[in-house]
Design a protein around this motif. Sequence first.
Motif, PDB file in Angstrom:
ATOM      1  N   LEU A 101       5.653  -6.088   7.718  1.00 32.55           N
ATOM      2  CA  LEU A 101       4.208  -5.970   7.944  1.00 32.55           C
ATOM      3  C   LEU A 101       3.890  -5.940   9.434  1.00 32.55           C
ATOM      4  O   LEU A 101       3.005  -5.198   9.873  1.00 32.55           O
ATOM      5  CB  LEU A 101       3.477  -7.128   7.262  1.00 32.55           C
ATOM      6  CG  LEU A 101       3.365  -7.032   5.741  1.00 32.55           C
ATOM      7  CD1 LEU A 101       2.991  -8.379   5.144  1.00 32.55           C
ATOM      8  CD2 LEU A 101       2.353  -5.957   5.341  1.00 32.55           C
ATOM      9  N   PHE A 102       4.603  -6.749  10.225  1.00 31.79           N
ATOM     10  CA  PHE A 102       4.446  -6.710  11.681  1.00 31.79           C
ATOM     11  C   PHE A 102       4.778  -5.311  12.191  1.00 31.79           C
ATOM     12  O   PHE A 102       4.025  -4.729  12.990  1.00 31.79           O
ATOM     13  CB  PHE A 102       5.376  -7.749  12.311  1.00 31.79           C
ATOM     14  CG  PHE A 102       5.312  -7.817  13.816  1.00 31.79           C
ATOM     15  CD1 PHE A 102       4.453  -8.702  14.447  1.00 31.79           C
ATOM     16  CD2 PHE A 102       6.130  -7.016  14.601  1.00 31.79           C
ATOM     17  CE1 PHE A 102       4.402  -8.779  15.839  1.00 31.79           C
ATOM     18  CE2 PHE A 102       6.094  -7.085  15.989  1.00 31.79           C
ATOM     19  CZ  PHE A 102       5.230  -7.965  16.610  1.00 31.79           C
ATOM     20  N   GLY A 103       5.892  -4.747  11.732  1.00 35.00           N
ATOM     21  CA  GLY A 103       6.284  -3.404  12.155  1.00 35.00           C
ATOM     22  C   GLY A 103       5.325  -2.339  11.662  1.00 35.00           C
ATOM     23  O   GLY A 103       5.025  -1.374  12.376  1.00 35.00           O
TER      24      GLY A 103
ATOM     25  N   SER B 173       0.135 -10.800   9.897  1.00 38.76           N
ATOM     26  CA  SER B 173       1.385 -10.140  10.289  1.00 38.76           C
ATOM     27  C   SER B 173       1.109  -8.713  10.769  1.00 38.76           C
ATOM     28  O   SER B 173       1.614  -8.288  11.811  1.00 38.76           O
ATOM     29  CB  SER B 173       2.355 -10.112   9.110  1.00 38.76           C
ATOM     30  OG  SER B 173       2.668 -11.401   8.660  1.00 38.76           O
ATOM     31  N   PHE B 174       0.294  -7.987  10.001  1.00 38.50           N
ATOM     32  CA  PHE B 174      -0.060  -6.616  10.374  1.00 38.50           C
ATOM     33  C   PHE B 174      -0.809  -6.591  11.703  1.00 38.50           C
ATOM     34  O   PHE B 174      -0.513  -5.791  12.591  1.00 38.50           O
ATOM     35  CB  PHE B 174      -0.915  -5.996   9.267  1.00 38.50           C
ATOM     36  CG  PHE B 174      -1.320  -4.569   9.520  1.00 38.50           C
ATOM     37  CD1 PHE B 174      -0.553  -3.523   9.059  1.00 38.50           C
ATOM     38  CD2 PHE B 174      -2.496  -4.285  10.213  1.00 38.50           C
ATOM     39  CE1 PHE B 174      -0.929  -2.195   9.284  1.00 38.50           C
ATOM     40  CE2 PHE B 174      -2.884  -2.969  10.453  1.00 38.50           C
ATOM     41  CZ  PHE B 174      -2.096  -1.921   9.982  1.00 38.50           C
TER      42      PHE B 174
ATOM     43  N   GLY C 173      -0.359 -15.556   1.220  1.00 40.74           N
ATOM     44  CA  GLY C 173      -1.085 -14.496   0.536  1.00 40.74           C
ATOM     45  C   GLY C 173      -1.601 -13.419   1.473  1.00 40.74           C
ATOM     46  O   GLY C 173      -0.965 -13.067   2.476  1.00 40.74           O
ATOM     47  N   TRP C 174      -2.797 -12.926   1.151  1.00 43.72           N
ATOM     48  CA  TRP C 174      -3.372 -11.839   1.934  1.00 43.72           C
ATOM     49  C   TRP C 174      -3.674 -12.232   3.378  1.00 43.72           C
ATOM     50  O   TRP C 174      -3.482 -11.415   4.286  1.00 43.72           O
ATOM     51  CB  TRP C 174      -4.639 -11.316   1.259  1.00 43.72           C
ATOM     52  CG  TRP C 174      -4.342 -10.499   0.044  1.00 43.72           C
ATOM     53  CD1 TRP C 174      -4.562 -10.829  -1.262  1.00 43.72           C
ATOM     54  CD2 TRP C 174      -3.731  -9.202   0.019  1.00 43.72           C
ATOM     55  NE1 TRP C 174      -4.134  -9.839  -2.104  1.00 43.72           N
ATOM     56  CE2 TRP C 174      -3.620  -8.820  -1.341  1.00 43.72           C
ATOM     57  CE3 TRP C 174      -3.261  -8.331   1.000  1.00 43.72           C
ATOM     58  CZ2 TRP C 174      -3.073  -7.605  -1.736  1.00 43.72           C
ATOM     59  CZ3 TRP C 174      -2.711  -7.111   0.615  1.00 43.72           C
ATOM     60  CH2 TRP C 174      -2.626  -6.773  -0.729  1.00 43.72           C
TER      61      TRP C 174
END
Length: 534
Positions: free
Chosen positions: A75-77, A20-21, A13-14
């Motif tokens: 999300l990582f990117g 990841s971010f 989830g969040w």
Amino acid sequence: MERLANRIMLTAGWPRAGLSFAAGAVAVLGQAPFHLFIACFISFPVLVWLIDGAVARPSPSRIAMVRPAFFTGWLFGFGYFTAGLWWIGNALFVEAEEFLWMWPMAVLGLPAVLAVFYGAAAALARALWSDGLGRIAALAFAFGLAEWSRSFILTGFPWNAIGYAAMPVPVLMQPAAVIGVFGMNALAVYVFALPAMFAARGRKMVLSAVLLTVLISAQFGFGFWRIAQESESSDTTLRVRVVQPAVDQSGKWDPEKSNEIFEGLLALTSETGESDAPPDIVVWPETSVPFILTQRPDAVAALAQTLQDGQILLAGAVRLSETETRGGRPAYFNSLLAVSADGVIFDAGDKKHLVPFGEYLPFGEWLSGFGIKAVAAADRGYSATPRRRTLTLPNGAVALPLICYEAIFPHELSADGDAPSMIVNVTNDAWYGDTPGPYQHAHQARIRAVENGLPLVRAANNGVSALYDPLGRQRDALGYGAKGAFDAALPAPVAETVYRRHRELPFMGLLAGLFALALAGRFGRTARSRRGAG
């Protein structure tokens, strides 16, 4: 560490999206001006563990099976590019009344698009995933392919490629002379991700630790060896002066200030340096001349009075061509003009790789109907030269012009004409203020010198003006906000590098090797599963 890896793998989830971010955002600390590459040894293991847990529900669709990995990588990117490129929005404040509405697209839209490359890399890696070192090779292969693709798809924008984080100082830059930044991207991801294996037990953890030590030691060792081999490299007899006028961007094109700006450039050109010998070559930054030079005979005459006998000026300026047209109108080029001591413009190198939405408007006829304009090209827009040319100077030097962000593209170093003896990168980073942007730009340009074994002369209106030798060592520089000039001897090129001779061939070989390791890990896992089932 096994417990930490399991907790990250099982997040959902969040919390998973936020992690990841955040992992991507932290990785930016490895880039200039911070050069905290240790941050990447945190971010990439976290990414590995997140992909470990990116498992889809059983589905006959291969796309559906890698979709969770894609969103993890995206999300990582998104975190990486948002944290690394937020400063682009500063350019829109220069003429805020006209362009500020584009700020969300620059600060969030561009990172969202670039993040697709990292999402695709994570999805591809997941398709090759295994439970051991093979997955590290899969991630390195996929990111190497993604970073290479990012250099040319949609005209390309390979800013802050991962490999730059592994090359903060000259001794660590030297592998770029063999495999280029594209090869370093793949190797850097492999090395940065290896600590993920420390969550394993027994032989896998020991093997990973040994492999990590060997690879880092090899990079240091090769760097020290190459610098020692080239320690006898000499300077040419030529001296170069790099001028940084530090003109405020908001007034750069104000007609009432044009004479003052031009006189400031002349003053920096004519002032006495530390050496009694005047410089042989003077370099002004991108679009430093605040008018069309050929339309101002008085300015050309002032140049002739300022330059001493034998001196050559390489000046960034807008070049107007009456013979070449664009949309039925005379064409404007972002150029590097070569001017002799008698005031004759005897050659020019035009920009080939223009900035979309900056120097020209893609789908111009359609978008202009909505009132959209290119930010840095006024209403005229720039034209691109079809082929880059070197500039052969009367004093024997041969300059390869790279204008502004052309220096971030390794493949832009090919050119017609005589073999270059130096790279000349002129730019105007005043658009972005004293942010990480100008420092990132300078660091990426610096690697072009190492890749090609050529000295790099860099003149910025504001930002980082510098002279780097062919090993990436800084001879002199002016930082952001400094108005002035410096003189330095022009280093001689070193022997032709492997990268300059073979370009992307060594990188492709490295990529093939990583792919083979990923496949070996993947098929090995399948074979073990079948034996276990039997």
